[in-house]
Write a protein that holds these residues in place. Structure first.
Motif, PDB file in Angstrom:
ATOM      1  N   ILE A  13       0.820  -1.298  -0.077  1.00 18.50           N
ATOM      2  CA  ILE A  13       0.101  -0.199   0.264  1.00 18.50           C
ATOM      3  C   ILE A  13       0.955   1.384   0.084  1.00 18.50           C
ATOM      4  N   GLU A  14       1.765   0.669   0.832  1.00 15.18           N
ATOM      5  CA  GLU A  14       2.804   2.353   0.823  1.00 15.18           C
ATOM      6  C   GLU A  14       3.230   2.797  -0.536  1.00 15.18           C
ATOM      7  N   SER A  15       3.818   1.517  -1.072  1.00 17.47           N
ATOM      8  CA  SER A  15       4.362   2.194  -2.158  1.00 17.47           C
ATOM      9  C   SER A  15       3.182   2.593  -3.066  1.00 17.47           C
ATOM     10  N   TYR A  16       2.414   1.760  -3.259  1.00 15.95           N
ATOM     11  CA  TYR A  16       1.256   2.027  -4.167  1.00 15.95           C
ATOM     12  C   TYR A  16       0.921   4.012  -4.372  1.00 15.95           C
ATOM     13  N   TYR A  17       1.047   4.424  -2.951  1.00 15.29           N
ATOM     14  CA  TYR A  17       0.239   5.799  -2.280  1.00 15.29           C
ATOM     15  C   TYR A  17       1.481   6.279  -3.189  1.00 15.29           C
ATOM     16  N   LEU A  18       2.815   5.792  -2.762  1.00 14.63           N
ATOM     17  CA  LEU A  18       3.924   6.499  -3.510  1.00 14.63           C
ATOM     18  C   LEU A  18       4.499   6.775  -4.688  1.00 14.63           C
ATOM     19  N   SER A  19       3.911   6.011  -5.322  1.00 16.36           N
ATOM     20  CA  SER A  19       4.500   6.237  -6.857  1.00 16.36           C
ATOM     21  C   SER A  19       3.587   6.654  -7.950  1.00 16.36           C
ATOM     22  N   ALA A  65       0.357   3.321   6.277  1.00 18.11           N
ATOM     23  CA  ALA A  65       0.039   2.170   5.701  1.00 18.11           C
ATOM     24  C   ALA A  65       0.335   1.224   6.300  1.00 18.11           C
ATOM     25  N   ILE A  66       1.692   0.510   7.022  1.00 20.63           N
ATOM     26  CA  ILE A  66       0.773  -0.301   8.196  1.00 20.63           C
ATOM     27  C   ILE A  66      -0.463  -0.505   8.917  1.00 20.63           C
ATOM     28  N   ALA A  67      -0.607   0.537   9.578  1.00 20.12           N
ATOM     29  CA  ALA A  67      -1.998   0.537  10.502  1.00 20.12           C
ATOM     30  C   ALA A  67      -3.278  -0.454   9.628  1.00 20.12           C
ATOM     31  N   VAL A  68      -3.392   0.391   8.129  1.00 16.01           N
ATOM     32  CA  VAL A  68      -3.915  -0.300   6.962  1.00 16.01           C
ATOM     33  C   VAL A  68      -3.772  -2.354   6.923  1.00 16.01           C
ATOM     34  N   GLY A  69      -2.472  -2.390   7.022  1.00 16.31           N
ATOM     35  CA  GLY A  69      -1.911  -3.971   6.576  1.00 16.31           C
ATOM     36  C   GLY A  69      -2.488  -4.803   7.990  1.00 16.31           C
ATOM     37  N   GLU A 100     -12.401   0.404  -5.351  1.00 17.16           N
ATOM     38  CA  GLU A 100     -11.821  -0.859  -6.633  1.00 17.16           C
ATOM     39  C   GLU A 100     -10.679  -1.037  -7.623  1.00 17.16           C
ATOM     40  N   GLU A 101     -10.266  -0.429  -8.082  1.00 19.39           N
ATOM     41  CA  GLU A 101      -9.812  -0.324  -9.008  1.00 19.39           C
ATOM     42  C   GLU A 101      -8.129  -0.492  -8.201  1.00 19.39           C
ATOM     43  N   ASP A 102      -7.720  -0.063  -7.598  1.00 22.17           N
ATOM     44  CA  ASP A 102      -6.715   0.171  -6.496  1.00 22.17           C
ATOM     45  C   ASP A 102      -6.485  -0.929  -6.215  1.00 22.17           C
ATOM     46  N   TYR A 103      -7.291  -2.208  -5.870  1.00 15.43           N
ATOM     47  CA  TYR A 103      -7.203  -3.788  -5.149  1.00 15.43           C
ATOM     48  C   TYR A 103      -5.975  -4.158  -5.724  1.00 15.43           C
ATOM     49  N   ASN A 104      -6.390  -4.549  -7.183  1.00 15.09           N
ATOM     50  CA  ASN A 104      -5.317  -5.364  -8.041  1.00 15.09           C
ATOM     51  C   ASN A 104      -3.758  -4.575  -8.691  1.00 15.09           C
ATOM     52  N   PRO A 105      -4.146  -3.709  -8.421  1.00 20.26           N
ATOM     53  CA  PRO A 105      -2.183  -2.858  -8.264  1.00 20.26           C
ATOM     54  C   PRO A 105      -1.727  -3.401  -6.676  1.00 20.26           C
ATOM     55  N   ILE A 106      -1.870  -2.839  -5.768  1.00 22.13           N
ATOM     56  CA  ILE A 106      -1.719  -3.300  -4.999  1.00 22.13           C
ATOM     57  C   ILE A 106      -1.558  -4.975  -4.854  1.00 22.13           C
ATOM     58  N   ILE A 107      -2.444  -5.821  -4.925  1.00 21.94           N
ATOM     59  CA  ILE A 107      -1.646  -6.693  -4.721  1.00 21.94           C
ATOM     60  C   ILE A 107      -0.383  -7.289  -5.795  1.00 21.94           C
ATOM     61  N   GLU A 108      -0.518  -6.722  -7.278  1.00 22.46           N
ATOM     62  CA  GLU A 108       0.903  -6.854  -7.837  1.00 22.46           C
ATOM     63  C   GLU A 108       1.842  -6.771  -6.694  1.00 22.46           C
ATOM     64  N   LEU A 109       1.801  -5.626  -6.286  1.00 22.74           N
ATOM     65  CA  LEU A 109       3.224  -5.582  -5.795  1.00 22.74           C
ATOM     66  C   LEU A 109       3.349  -6.228  -5.208  1.00 22.74           C
ATOM     67  N   LEU A 110       3.056  -6.867  -3.742  1.00 17.80           N
ATOM     68  CA  LEU A 110       3.251  -8.129  -2.912  1.00 17.80           C
ATOM     69  C   LEU A 110       4.106  -9.222  -3.632  1.00 17.80           C
ATOM     70  N   ILE A 111       4.202  -9.133  -5.092  1.00 17.80           N
ATOM     71  CA  ILE A 111       5.309 -10.086  -4.962  1.00 17.80           C
ATOM     72  C   ILE A 111       6.685  -9.536  -4.962  1.00 17.80           C
ATOM     73  N   ILE A 150      -9.278  -9.411  -0.678  1.00 16.76           N
ATOM     74  CA  ILE A 150      -9.688  -7.830  -1.543  1.00 16.76           C
ATOM     75  C   ILE A 150     -10.996  -7.818  -0.610  1.00 16.76           C
ATOM     76  N   GLU A 151     -11.349  -8.870  -0.041  1.00  9.93           N
ATOM     77  CA  GLU A 151     -12.233  -9.459   1.056  1.00  9.93           C
ATOM     78  C   GLU A 151     -12.328  -8.794   2.347  1.00  9.93           C
ATOM     79  N   ALA A 152     -10.646  -8.345   2.743  1.00  5.93           N
ATOM     80  CA  ALA A 152     -10.270  -7.824   4.009  1.00  5.93           C
ATOM     81  C   ALA A 152     -10.173  -6.641   3.732  1.00  5.93           C
ATOM     82  N   PHE A 153     -10.567  -6.008   2.242  1.00  7.00           N
ATOM     83  CA  PHE A 153      -9.661  -4.435   1.618  1.00  7.00           C
ATOM     84  C   PHE A 153     -11.700  -4.069   1.772  1.00  7.00           C
ATOM     85  N   LYS A 154     -12.216  -4.706   1.510  1.00  6.06           N
ATOM     86  CA  LYS A 154     -13.771  -4.615   1.633  1.00  6.06           C
ATOM     87  C   LYS A 154     -14.784  -3.995   3.021  1.00  6.06           C
TER      88      LYS A 154
END
Length: 355
Positions: A244-250, A262-266, A303-314, A347-351
């Motif tokens: 999340i932190e990386s996504y919002y930074l970029s 970001a860690i609070a959300v995590g 909702e369009e934020d979810y997948n780009p954040i998930i992709e960063l997990l790798i 995604i369920e957790a984000f909701k």
């Protein structure tokens, strides 16, 4: 406060800090001291540090710009060049004065210059006091990807002067609280319970909480310095939090989040996932969510934020053999390591977080 001693270095507090520093400087044979600061700590903190140092060793102050976006290889290159130009050698000492960016980056610069010179951390933010300056992790970001480059190398000493917290804006204080809350969640339910009503805390209480938080991290790191097992628990909330932190930074359409925000959300996301995979009960999950949101404003996700954040997990440092590993909770103080989590559950957790 009694100093906290680790196998490799000691952590000193408040009135003991400068006495310990001066004794260390008089007992060693450093050729020169280099202070690494940002524009804030150069203005607000280093005058006080210099006024309390008793040494004839010459020094230079190297200033970088504040902010996570400056925790990169270009800034390191500038610092390595400045060290060379100002006559640094293998007997020089770096003293890092600042928040997590300064202690992470400064420690990395020291650990790699001439194959490693000594450094001391003087953390000035709450987050750096309880987390970034403790445990020997140093490093920088790779683009917008958090902490991809670095080494584990301990400081000569860590000096915690909580008077510096008076220089912090409110959002930076909150950012540090995230790591303290995490320490309670992964290690000590009684410690976590102290945060259930922050409105009753005094300045003296905060000093005690900082001390206890550092003890929790120190005890974990002592058992697993290379993060092969137990130390992984310190990453609770960080797998998604860093993404999340990386996504919002970029993302130029987003306002950057502080690390703790970001860690609070995590942590809230990990808590919900824990109810589905590791048996965390729903009442505890709701307590974690409400306690964190009492301190941190809710972040809005589309909702369009979810997948780009998930992709960063790798890119998460804890991944092994292509598998993304989460730290989850069975209960407060009972973490579970190396949990695999589906994208659908994330995604369920984000909701759940948004609800």
């Amino acid at each position: 406060m009694t100093p906290i001693n680790t196998q490799d270095y000691s952590i000193y507090f408040n009135k003991d800090t400068y006495k310990a520093l001066n004794e260390h400087l008089s007992a060693t044979n450093y050729s020169k001291i280099f202070f690494i600061v940002d524009e804030n700590t150069n203005a607000d903190c280093i005058p006080f540090v210099l006024a309390n140092i008793e040494t004839e060793i010459s020094y230079d102050v190297l200033e970088i710009e504040s902010g996570e976006e400056n925790k990169n290889l270009d800034i390191c290159l500038g610092l390595w060049e400045a060290l060379s130009e100002h006559g640094a050698d293998r007997k020089s000492l770096i003293i890092n004065i600042g928040g997590g960016v300064i202690t992470d980056l400064g420690g990395f610069v020291a650990s790699t210059f001439k194959r490693g010179i000594s450094f001391i951390n003087i953390p000035t933010s709450l987050l750096a006091m309880v987390d970034a300056s403790i445990g020997g992790k140093t490093g920088i970001d790779l683009g917008h990807l958090k902490n991809q480059i670095g080494v584990i190398n301990t400081a000569e000493m860590v000096l915690i002067d909580t008077a510096f917290l008076s220089t912090l804006p409110e959002n930076q204080m909150r950012s540090g609280l995230a790591e303290m809350l995490k320490h309670g969640l992964i290690a000590d339910k009684a410690y976590w319970n102290k945060f259930l009503d922050l409105s009753k805390l005094t300045t003296e209480d905060l000093d005690t909480l900082i001390y206890e938080s550092i003890l929790i991290k120190k005890n974990i790191v002592a058992q697993d310095p290379k993060e092969e097992n137990l130390r992984k628990t310190l990453n609770y909330g960080h797998t998604l939090g860093h993404a999340i932190e990386s996504y919002y930074l970029s993302n130029e359409n987003k306002t950057s989040l502080l690390h703790g925000e970001a860690i609070a959300v995590g942590m809230i996301l990990a808590s919900y996932i824990s109810t589905k995979l590791t048996g965390l009960n729903e009442a505890t999950n709701q307590e974690i969510k409400s306690t964190i949101l009492d301190t941190f404003s809710k972040v809005t996700f589309e909702e369009e934020d979810y997948n780009p954040i998930i992709e960063l997990l790798i890119y998460d440092k804890k991944n092994e053999h292509g598998n993304i590993h989460f730290v989850l909770l069975e209960d407060i103080g009972k973490p579970v390591l190396d949990c695999k989590v589906s994208n659908e559950l994330i995604i369920e957790a984000f909701k759940f977080y948004a609800s």
